[in-house]
Design a protein around this motif. Structure first.
Motif, PDB file in Angstrom:
ATOM      1  N   SER A   1       0.822  -1.170   0.213  1.00  0.00           N
ATOM      2  CA  SER A   1       0.017   0.005   0.130  1.00  0.00           C
ATOM      3  C   SER A   1       0.825   1.354  -0.001  1.00  0.00           C
ATOM      4  O   SER A   1       0.711   2.358  -0.780  1.00  0.00           O
ATOM      5  CB  SER A   1      -0.954  -0.054   1.303  1.00  0.00           C
TER       6      SER A   1
ATOM      7  N   LYS B   1       1.165   4.071  -3.119  1.00  0.00           N
ATOM      8  CA  LYS B   1       0.978   5.529  -2.910  1.00  0.00           C
ATOM      9  C   LYS B   1       2.207   6.368  -3.294  1.00  0.00           C
ATOM     10  O   LYS B   1       1.976   7.254  -3.881  1.00  0.00           O
ATOM     11  CB  LYS B   1       0.447   5.590  -1.454  1.00  0.00           C
TER      12      LYS B   1
ATOM     13  N   ASP C   1       2.295   9.155  -6.137  1.00  0.00           N
ATOM     14  CA  ASP C   1       2.630  10.351  -5.841  1.00  0.00           C
ATOM     15  C   ASP C   1       3.629  10.855  -6.631  1.00  0.00           C
ATOM     16  O   ASP C   1       3.725  12.089  -7.244  1.00  0.00           O
ATOM     17  CB  ASP C   1       3.045  10.546  -4.333  1.00  0.00           C
TER      18      ASP C   1
END
Length: 139
Positions: free
Chosen positions: A9, A13, A17
């Motif tokens: 996870s 992310k 980003d």
């Protein structure tokens, strides 16, 4: 939620980003970012660190990317080891062990066939450091 789920996870992310920041820099017509993306299809880490925040750069440790003593990234950035890191994050523990075993066997066979350069030198060129089997510790 287990440690592997958290790591995956966090990695997803971080990648999201980074992609968002690259898109933002391209929309601002950042010369170097735009050049590498349009001409080469990727952005070298040395360019990326100039547009990412310190916090994002620090999050690269989530991916298991190796740093030199001076803090620069040496392995697992734009090489074969980067793929192995992704395997470590995405494969099941048993599949990862099989992958590591297969790579260890392949590197052993390579060492027996080489006469002018060592398998260790080839591994280094591919981005594999001496402790590459520690991939199993990422999960």
């Amino acid at each position: 939620m287990n440690a592997k789920t958290i790591t995956i996870s966090s990695s997803i992310k971080l990648i999201g980003d980074i992609q968002q920041e690259i898109a933002r820099q391209m929309s601002k017509h950042h010369q170097v970012v735009t050049h590498y993306m349009t001409e080469h299809g990727y952005i070298p880490l040395w360019v990326l660190v100039n547009v990412l925040t310190f916090g994002k750069i620090e999050n690269f440790s989530v991916l298991g990317i190796v740093r030199a003593k001076d803090g620069s990234y040496t392995y697992g950035t734009n090489d074969a080891y980067a793929i192995a890191i992704m395997f470590a994050l995405l494969l099941s523990k048993s599949d990862l062990k099989d992958f590591i075993s297969s790579m260890r066997t392949a590197f052993g066979k390579l060492q027996k066939q080489l006469h002018t350069i060592s398998a260790t030198d080839i591994m280094s060129i591919m981005g594999y450091d001496a402790n590459w089997t520690n991939l199993a510790n990422l999960i």
